[in-house]
Design an enzyme around this catalytic site. Structure first.
Site, PDB file in Angstrom:
ATOM      1  N   GLY A   1      -6.550 -26.469  13.404  1.00  0.00           N
ATOM      2  CA  GLY A   1      -7.865 -26.821  13.715  1.00  0.00           C
ATOM      3  C   GLY A   1      -8.399 -27.939  12.847  1.00  0.00           C
ATOM      4  N   TYR A   2      -9.522 -28.322  12.907  1.00  0.00           N
ATOM      5  CA  TYR A   2     -10.481 -29.467  12.200  1.00  0.00           C
ATOM      6  C   TYR A   2     -10.421 -29.241  10.801  1.00  0.00           C
ATOM      7  CZ  TYR A   2     -14.355 -32.555  11.072  1.00  0.00           C
ATOM      8  OH  TYR A   2     -15.116 -33.217  10.490  1.00  0.00           O
TER       9      TYR A   2
ATOM     10  N   SER B   1     -19.984 -19.687   7.188  1.00  0.00           N
ATOM     11  CA  SER B   1     -21.030 -20.613   7.576  1.00  0.00           C
ATOM     12  C   SER B   1     -22.484 -20.466   7.221  1.00  0.00           C
ATOM     13  CB  SER B   1     -20.833 -20.454   9.331  1.00  0.00           C
ATOM     14  OG  SER B   1     -21.970 -21.364   9.714  1.00  0.00           O
TER      15      SER B   1
ATOM     16  N   TYR C   1     -22.306 -15.572  16.923  1.00  0.00           N
ATOM     17  CA  TYR C   1     -21.404 -16.391  16.096  1.00  0.00           C
ATOM     18  C   TYR C   1     -21.734 -16.062  14.640  1.00  0.00           C
ATOM     19  CZ  TYR C   1     -19.354 -20.089  13.236  1.00  0.00           C
ATOM     20  OH  TYR C   1     -18.845 -21.110  12.271  1.00  0.00           O
TER      21      TYR C   1
ATOM     22  N   LYS D   1     -19.707 -13.958  11.466  1.00  0.00           N
ATOM     23  CA  LYS D   1     -19.265 -14.500   9.947  1.00  0.00           C
ATOM     24  C   LYS D   1     -19.876 -13.620   9.011  1.00  0.00           C
ATOM     25  CE  LYS D   1     -17.066 -18.007  11.002  1.00  0.00           C
ATOM     26  NZ  LYS D   1     -15.500 -18.230  10.858  1.00  0.00           N
TER      27      LYS D   1
ATOM     28  N   ASN E   1     -20.784 -29.738  21.466  1.00  0.00           N
ATOM     29  CA  ASN E   1     -22.410 -29.550  21.403  1.00  0.00           C
ATOM     30  C   ASN E   1     -22.796 -30.006  20.021  1.00  0.00           C
ATOM     31  OD1 ASN E   1     -22.992 -28.122  23.762  1.00  0.00           O
ATOM     32  ND2 ASN E   1     -21.897 -26.462  23.069  1.00  0.00           N
TER      33      ASN E   1
ATOM     34  N   LEU F   1     -23.806 -32.631  16.985  1.00  0.00           N
ATOM     35  CA  LEU F   1     -24.453 -33.792  16.955  1.00  0.00           C
ATOM     36  C   LEU F   1     -23.240 -34.917  16.768  1.00  0.00           C
ATOM     37  CD1 LEU F   1     -26.761 -35.778  17.173  1.00  0.00           C
ATOM     38  CD2 LEU F   1     -27.195 -35.535  14.687  1.00  0.00           C
TER      39      LEU F   1
ATOM     40  N   GLY G   1     -32.580 -21.820  19.379  1.00  0.00           N
ATOM     41  CA  GLY G   1     -31.901 -21.317  18.403  1.00  0.00           C
ATOM     42  C   GLY G   1     -31.744 -22.000  17.108  1.00  0.00           C
TER      43      GLY G   1
HETATM   44  P1  NAD Z   1     -11.459 -25.414  14.763  1.00  0.00           P
HETATM   45  O1  NAD Z   1     -11.707 -24.831  16.366  1.00  0.00           O
HETATM   46  O2  NAD Z   1     -11.159 -26.742  14.870  1.00  0.00           O
HETATM   47  O3  NAD Z   1     -10.183 -24.562  14.189  1.00  0.00           O
HETATM   48  C1  NAD Z   1     -10.261 -23.246  14.184  1.00  0.00           C
HETATM   49  C2  NAD Z   1      -8.727 -22.757  14.843  1.00  0.00           C
HETATM   50  O4  NAD Z   1      -8.591 -21.425  14.910  1.00  0.00           O
HETATM   51  C3  NAD Z   1      -8.351 -23.663  15.995  1.00  0.00           C
HETATM   52  O5  NAD Z   1      -7.255 -24.213  15.762  1.00  0.00           O
HETATM   53  C4  NAD Z   1      -7.886 -22.437  16.812  1.00  0.00           C
HETATM   54  O6  NAD Z   1      -7.016 -22.649  17.807  1.00  0.00           O
HETATM   55  C5  NAD Z   1      -7.739 -21.253  16.109  1.00  0.00           C
HETATM   56  N1  NAD Z   1      -8.041 -19.942  16.313  1.00  0.00           N
HETATM   57  C6  NAD Z   1      -8.871 -19.224  17.117  1.00  0.00           C
HETATM   58  N2  NAD Z   1      -8.790 -17.979  17.283  1.00  0.00           N
HETATM   59  C7  NAD Z   1      -7.552 -17.787  16.856  1.00  0.00           C
HETATM   60  C8  NAD Z   1      -6.867 -16.774  16.914  1.00  0.00           C
HETATM   61  N3  NAD Z   1      -7.241 -15.235  17.418  1.00  0.00           N
HETATM   62  N4  NAD Z   1      -5.629 -16.668  16.325  1.00  0.00           N
HETATM   63  C9  NAD Z   1      -5.172 -17.779  15.693  1.00  0.00           C
HETATM   64  N5  NAD Z   1      -5.899 -18.877  15.855  1.00  0.00           N
HETATM   65  C10 NAD Z   1      -6.982 -19.049  16.246  1.00  0.00           C
HETATM   66  O7  NAD Z   1     -12.772 -25.199  13.963  1.00  0.00           O
HETATM   67  P2  NAD Z   1     -12.973 -25.507  12.573  1.00  0.00           P
HETATM   68  O8  NAD Z   1     -14.136 -26.516  12.708  1.00  0.00           O
HETATM   69  O9  NAD Z   1     -11.741 -26.258  12.086  1.00  0.00           O
HETATM   70  O10 NAD Z   1     -13.524 -24.205  11.933  1.00  0.00           O
HETATM   71  C11 NAD Z   1     -12.526 -23.687  11.114  1.00  0.00           C
HETATM   72  C12 NAD Z   1     -13.435 -22.571  10.584  1.00  0.00           C
HETATM   73  O11 NAD Z   1     -14.684 -22.836   9.822  1.00  0.00           O
HETATM   74  C13 NAD Z   1     -13.899 -21.527  11.567  1.00  0.00           C
HETATM   75  O12 NAD Z   1     -13.759 -20.278  11.338  1.00  0.00           O
HETATM   76  C14 NAD Z   1     -15.338 -21.914  11.854  1.00  0.00           C
HETATM   77  O13 NAD Z   1     -16.153 -20.825  12.303  1.00  0.00           O
HETATM   78  C15 NAD Z   1     -15.792 -22.228  10.443  1.00  0.00           C
HETATM   79  N6  NAD Z   1     -16.992 -23.271  10.303  1.00  0.00           N
HETATM   80  C16 NAD Z   1     -16.928 -24.047  10.956  1.00  0.00           C
HETATM   81  C17 NAD Z   1     -17.910 -24.968  10.823  1.00  0.00           C
HETATM   82  C18 NAD Z   1     -17.973 -26.472  11.594  1.00  0.00           C
HETATM   83  O14 NAD Z   1     -18.905 -27.184  12.079  1.00  0.00           O
HETATM   84  N7  NAD Z   1     -16.825 -27.037  12.186  1.00  0.00           N
HETATM   85  C19 NAD Z   1     -19.229 -24.826  10.366  1.00  0.00           C
HETATM   86  C20 NAD Z   1     -19.220 -23.604   9.615  1.00  0.00           C
HETATM   87  C21 NAD Z   1     -18.128 -22.710   9.617  1.00  0.00           C
HETATM   88  C1  UD1 Z   2     -24.717 -25.735  14.721  1.00  0.00           C
HETATM   89  C2  UD1 Z   2     -24.932 -24.255  15.063  1.00  0.00           C
HETATM   90  C3  UD1 Z   2     -24.661 -23.527  13.736  1.00  0.00           C
HETATM   91  C4  UD1 Z   2     -23.316 -23.905  13.221  1.00  0.00           C
HETATM   92  C5  UD1 Z   2     -22.962 -25.379  12.998  1.00  0.00           C
HETATM   93  C6  UD1 Z   2     -21.506 -25.938  12.937  1.00  0.00           C
HETATM   94  C7  UD1 Z   2     -26.591 -24.020  16.610  1.00  0.00           C
HETATM   95  C8  UD1 Z   2     -28.065 -23.463  17.101  1.00  0.00           C
HETATM   96  N1  UD1 Z   2     -26.278 -23.935  15.369  1.00  0.00           N
HETATM   97  O1  UD1 Z   2     -25.649 -26.154  13.915  1.00  0.00           O
HETATM   98  O2  UD1 Z   2     -24.648 -22.133  13.849  1.00  0.00           O
HETATM   99  O3  UD1 Z   2     -22.841 -23.392  11.956  1.00  0.00           O
HETATM  100  O4  UD1 Z   2     -23.265 -25.964  14.421  1.00  0.00           O
HETATM  101  O5  UD1 Z   2     -20.672 -25.661  13.967  1.00  0.00           O
HETATM  102  O6  UD1 Z   2     -25.849 -24.449  17.620  1.00  0.00           O
HETATM  103  N2  UD1 Z   2     -28.548 -32.268  18.135  1.00  0.00           N
HETATM  104  C9  UD1 Z   2     -29.252 -33.329  18.927  1.00  0.00           C
HETATM  105  N3  UD1 Z   2     -28.500 -33.750  20.024  1.00  0.00           N
HETATM  106  C10 UD1 Z   2     -27.252 -33.239  20.290  1.00  0.00           C
HETATM  107  C11 UD1 Z   2     -26.790 -32.090  19.294  1.00  0.00           C
HETATM  108  C12 UD1 Z   2     -27.348 -31.875  18.292  1.00  0.00           C
HETATM  109  O7  UD1 Z   2     -30.382 -33.451  18.713  1.00  0.00           O
HETATM  110  O8  UD1 Z   2     -26.705 -33.426  21.326  1.00  0.00           O
HETATM  111  C13 UD1 Z   2     -29.239 -32.040  16.878  1.00  0.00           C
HETATM  112  C14 UD1 Z   2     -29.575 -30.462  16.606  1.00  0.00           C
HETATM  113  O9  UD1 Z   2     -30.873 -30.156  17.163  1.00  0.00           O
HETATM  114  C15 UD1 Z   2     -29.723 -30.469  15.226  1.00  0.00           C
HETATM  115  C16 UD1 Z   2     -28.641 -31.449  14.679  1.00  0.00           C
HETATM  116  O10 UD1 Z   2     -28.499 -32.459  15.661  1.00  0.00           O
HETATM  117  O11 UD1 Z   2     -31.088 -30.704  14.761  1.00  0.00           O
HETATM  118  C17 UD1 Z   2     -27.151 -31.003  14.118  1.00  0.00           C
HETATM  119  O12 UD1 Z   2     -26.936 -30.337  15.350  1.00  0.00           O
HETATM  120  P1  UD1 Z   2     -25.382 -29.720  15.208  1.00  0.00           P
HETATM  121  O13 UD1 Z   2     -24.562 -30.511  15.023  1.00  0.00           O
HETATM  122  O14 UD1 Z   2     -25.236 -28.870  16.534  1.00  0.00           O
HETATM  123  O15 UD1 Z   2     -25.480 -28.658  14.154  1.00  0.00           O
HETATM  124  P2  UD1 Z   2     -26.501 -27.389  13.468  1.00  0.00           P
HETATM  125  O16 UD1 Z   2     -27.614 -27.238  14.674  1.00  0.00           O
HETATM  126  O17 UD1 Z   2     -26.750 -27.531  12.432  1.00  0.00           O
END
Ligand code: NAD
Ligand code: UD1
Length: 351
Positions: free
Chosen positions: A20-21, A134, A158, A162, A207, A209, A303
């Site tokens: 993943g990312y 998160s 979600y 966590k 979804n 930004l 939310g």
């Molecule tokens: P991502 O979706 O890119 O990576 C997650 C990976 O987990 C994916 O490759 C997916 O295929 C794998 N996966 C999901 N369910 C699985 C399962 N049951 N068994 C094996 N693999 C599985 O997401 P990411 O952005 O890399 O996020 C990684 C972690 O960080 C996640 O737990 C996410 O909730 C957390 N997190 C991400 C963000 C963000 O903004 N990216 C913010 C806060 C927390």
């Molecule tokens: C979202 C999740 C949060 C999660 C995080 C990382 C929600 C309510 N929260 O956070 O739980 O940990 O992603 O995965 O979904 N925005 C726009 N237009 C868009 C998209 C976003 O204006 O098309 C705005 C949002 O309203 C926000 C900011 O950009 O003010 C950041 O949004 P986003 O990237 O989705 O992150 P979070 O809302 O912080």
């Protein structure tokens, strides 16, 4: 195993969700530090070609196991076969909106999957763990900067998954002090590796930004909808703490390093402590990448909170970690990755 991170010995580190990312960028940093990196992923939100890309960047062999964290036999076999020393647990579903529509899917995948992983680790005596938590565990911020001690009150299923996983880990460490567990609460990770080879490339519709901005910049989407401009912030749009993915990845290395201090159980924010509004992110992106991001203002998103900014002080002090990359780096590196992807697609479709 007694951890000697930072010392001469290599560790075998299992990264669940490793393709993943965040997992793939952390894999690069760990492999460059000469650790053996084993990526374990069911590919539900990533592509196996990430493994080749991590190898290309690092010049190191990377092991990939396609498997699910809910599959007990597969997890046990992986932990034993590769003589794992520490696990970084990234695997999970992360779409907040989807979690509201399908909460059971999230509890089953994230919570049940994590319980299975921890139970397999317990059975094999592997008790060094970093968990991807998160900022979603906090909910509505009660202060301008969010501290680890703030009230925990997630606003989505979600976020609840966590927090439940954090609570399970806390109880586990109380029951057995030989566990070393660190939960990292990420704020808003953006950006990509400077090579442009890996980045955020989830097959799911964006979804968040930055992925949305990238889709507008590449003309896949006509315009960005700004979710509300009447918040109590400097320009009325939402403020977030964006953190470069490479700074975030380095945070994992520092957290692993800290395990040798035997923290038993601890929690750290990973953010920069600096917030930017939606309009500021758009204007920085336009300025530094010389592209236009058309947008219109829509209603607020359910939310959403007005502002969400970390206090990273605890991680800076205790983990000896510091985020160093700027918003410019985040914008430029994100676009470089997206632009490279588009060029590859174009080349493939014309050949
Ligand atoms: P991502 O979706 O890119 O990576 C997650 C990976 O987990 C994916 O490759 C997916 O295929 C794998 N996966 C999901 N369910 C699985 C399962 N049951 N068994 C094996 N693999 C599985 O997401 P990411 O952005 O890399 O996020 C990684 C972690 O960080 C996640 O737990 C996410 O909730 C957390 N997190 C991400 C963000 C963000 O903004 N990216 C913010 C806060 C927390
Ligand atoms: C979202 C999740 C949060 C999660 C995080 C990382 C929600 C309510 N929260 O956070 O739980 O940990 O992603 O995965 O979904 N925005 C726009 N237009 C868009 C998209 C976003 O204006 O098309 C705005 C949002 O309203 C926000 C900011 O950009 O003010 C950041 O949004 P986003 O990237 O989705 O992150 P979070 O809302 O912080």
């Amino acid at each position: 195993m007694e951890l000697t991170f930072g010392g001469p010995s290599k560790m075998n580190i299992l990264l669940t969700g490793g393709t993943g990312y965040i997992g793939s960028h952390t894999a690069v940093v760990l492999a460059e530090q000469k650790h053996n990196v084993i990526l374990y992923d069911n590919l539900s939100n990533s592509d196996e070609n990430v493994v080749d890309k991590v190898q290309l960047i690092t010049g190191k062999p990377i092991t990939f196991i396609r498997g699910d964290i809910r599959d007990r036999d597969a997890v046990l076999s992986c932990l034993k076969t590769f003589e794992i020393d520490a696990v970084i647990h990234f695997a999970g579903l992360k779409a907040v909106g989807e979690s509201t529509e399908s909460p059971l899917k999230y509890f089953e995948n994230n919570v049940s999957g994590s319980i299975n992983l921890f139970s397999c680790m317990h059975k094999t005596g592997i008790k060094n763990l970093i968990f991807s938590s998160s900022a979603a565990v906090y909910g509505e911020p009660e202060s301008s900067e969010i501290f680890e001690t703030n009230t925990l009150c997630p606003l989505s299923p979600y976020g609840t998954t966590k927090l439940q996983i954090e609570n399970i880990l806390s109880d586990l460490s109380t029951s057995d002090p030989t566990w070393q567990i660190i939960c990292l609460r990420y704020f808003n990770p953006v950006g990509a590796h400077t090579s442009g080879i890996i980045g955020e490339s989830s097959p799911a519709l964006p979804n968040n930004l930055m992925p949305f901005i990238l889709n507008v910049a590449s003309k896949n989407i006509d315009e960005l909808v700004v979710h509300g401009n009447t918040y109590n912030t400097k320009d009325g749009t939402g403020i977030r703490d964006y953190i470069h993915i490479m700074d975030l990845s380095n945070g994992h290395v520092k957290a692993l390093d800290h395990l040798k201090n035997k923290p038993q159980f601890d929690v750290f924010n990973l953010g920069t402590g600096r917030g930017y509004s939606v309009l500021e992110l758009i204007s920085h992106f336009e300025l530094h990448n010389k592209v236009s991001i058309p947008f219109r203002v829509g209603p607020p998103r359910a939310g959403d909170v007005a502002s969400c900014i970390a206090s990273p002080a605890k991680a800076i002090k205790t983990l000896n970690w510091k985020p160093v990359r700027t918003l410019r780096d985040m914008c430029v590196d994100s676009w470089q990755y997206k632009y490279r992807q588009l060029s590859i697609l174009k080349k493939n479709s014309s050949s």
